[in-house]
Design a protein around this motif. Structure first.
Motif, short mmCIF file in Angstrom:
data_model
loop_
_atom_site.label_atom_id
_atom_site.label_comp_id
_atom_site.label_asym_id
_atom_site.label_seq_id
_atom_site.Cartn_x
_atom_site.Cartn_y
_atom_site.Cartn_z
N THR A 118 32.80 12.12 6.50
CA THR A 118 31.42 12.57 6.55
C THR A 118 31.28 13.92 7.27
O THR A 118 31.78 14.10 8.37
N ASP A 161 27.31 10.35 3.89
CA ASP A 161 27.22 8.89 3.94
C ASP A 161 26.33 8.33 2.83
O ASP A 161 26.55 7.21 2.37
N ASP A 162 25.32 9.12 2.42
CA ASP A 162 24.34 8.63 1.44
C ASP A 162 23.93 9.81 0.58
O ASP A 162 23.20 10.70 1.04
N CYS A 163 24.39 9.82 -0.68
CA CYS A 163 24.13 10.96 -1.56
C CYS A 163 22.63 11.14 -1.81
O CYS A 163 22.11 12.26 -1.75
N ASP A 164 21.93 10.06 -2.09
CA ASP A 164 20.49 10.15 -2.38
C ASP A 164 19.73 10.71 -1.18
O ASP A 164 18.86 11.58 -1.34
N ALA A 165 20.02 10.20 0.00
CA ALA A 165 19.32 10.67 1.20
C ALA A 165 19.64 12.14 1.48
O ALA A 165 18.75 12.90 1.91
N THR A 166 20.89 12.54 1.22
CA THR A 166 21.26 13.93 1.45
C THR A 166 20.54 14.85 0.48
O THR A 166 20.04 15.93 0.87
N ASP A 173 29.34 10.92 -1.79
CA ASP A 173 29.48 9.71 -0.98
C ASP A 173 30.74 9.00 -1.47
O ASP A 173 30.74 8.35 -2.52
N THR A 193 30.77 5.01 -2.24
CA THR A 193 30.01 4.40 -3.32
C THR A 193 30.66 4.77 -4.65
O THR A 193 30.41 5.85 -5.20
#
Length: 268
Positions: A137, A211-216, A254, A257
């Motif tokens: 990360t 850690d989280d593609c959508d959140a990024t 990420d 996932t």
């Protein structure tokens, strides 16, 4: 830290007219912190993730018109002899744009362009050998050469660096992997008409792990950046192609996932 094998991606940096804006953006999106700017080396500023060096940002050089600077990430490939690599670049149809230039005790750099116009760097490490953290990360994890005309790149890079080549068996996707010592080093993707706008150059896309593609992606767009592609599931991780507010494109992935089976690889 062991010296990276020749041809291995070992560092990435980018030039920004608004250095403080870049710090705020990447600090939020990738969680980076930043060291003191080195005035001796043009205010070159290293970025850190968990206290480990992962990249650098730099303002335009004195005399450069900030209005004409195009921000872009530059990937550096390791070399035991930057001058010899520069000669190989010239001898195989590439162009040396800068260097070889010694950067104090840190190492020697070259900025070059392949026959298809892809800009990349070469780094012969001294006290600075490159990434202190990878595939985690906030750190570099992968890069792929995105080009409309793959033929020149396929001939050039294995001639300059000790690459062996494998082709990904993935239907209509034209994707190859340049390997060093049997380990993947750099991808090469043929860009279709929808992958690159006409005004965009062929380039190397640098991916950073998140850690989280959508959140990024939400952070990127929320801070004035752009979403170019994705988020998309893959066997390698969920990824997206994005751009920062100053126009530098990069990828986020990420790694935890994953969806689907790994594609087969075929030796060239």
């Amino acid at each position: 830290m062991p010296v990276p094998p020749e041809g291995t991606p070992c560092w990435a940096d980018a030039m920004f007219t608004d250095l403080e804006g870049a710090k705020a953006f990447y600090g939020d999106v990738l969680g980076w912190t930043f060291g003191e700017s080195s005035s001796e080396y043009g205010d070159y500023t290293q970025a850190y993730s968990d206290g480990k060096a992962v990249a650098a940002i730099v303002p335009p050089m004195p005399g450069q018109d900030g209005d004409t600077v195009t921000s872009a990430w530059c990937l550096y490939l390791a070399s035991p002899d930057a001058a010899a690599t520069a000669e190989k670049i010239r001898g195989n149809g590439g162009e040396v744009l800068m260097g070889p230039m010694q950067v104090g005790e840190f190492g020697t750099m070259v900025i070059a362009k392949d026959p298809g116009g892809v800009v990349f760097g070469v780094w012969q490490g001294g006290t600075h050998e490159g990434f202190e953290k990878q595939a985690a990360t906030g750190a570099y994890t992968w890069a792929e050469l995105v080009t409309r005309e793959p033929g020149p790149a396929d001939a050039f890079f294995p001639a300059v660096f000790p690459y062996t080549v494998q082709r990904m068996d993935a239907g209509d996707v034209d994707y190859k992997i340049f390997q060093v010592g049997g380990a993947p080093a750099l991808g090469r993707m043929k860009a279709g008409p929808d992958d690159l706008p006409p005004e965009a150059p062929n380039y190397i896309s640098v991916y950073f792990a998140v850690d989280d593609c959508d959140a990024t992606v939400a952070k990127v767009t929320g801070r004035g950046g752009k979403l170019y592609f994705g988020p998309m599931d893959s066997p390698f991780g969920k990824f997206a192609a994005v751009g920062d507010p100053q126009g530098a494109a990069f990828g986020v992935i990420d790694l935890g996932t994953t969806v689907g089976d790994m594609p087969a690889m075929v030796a060239e």
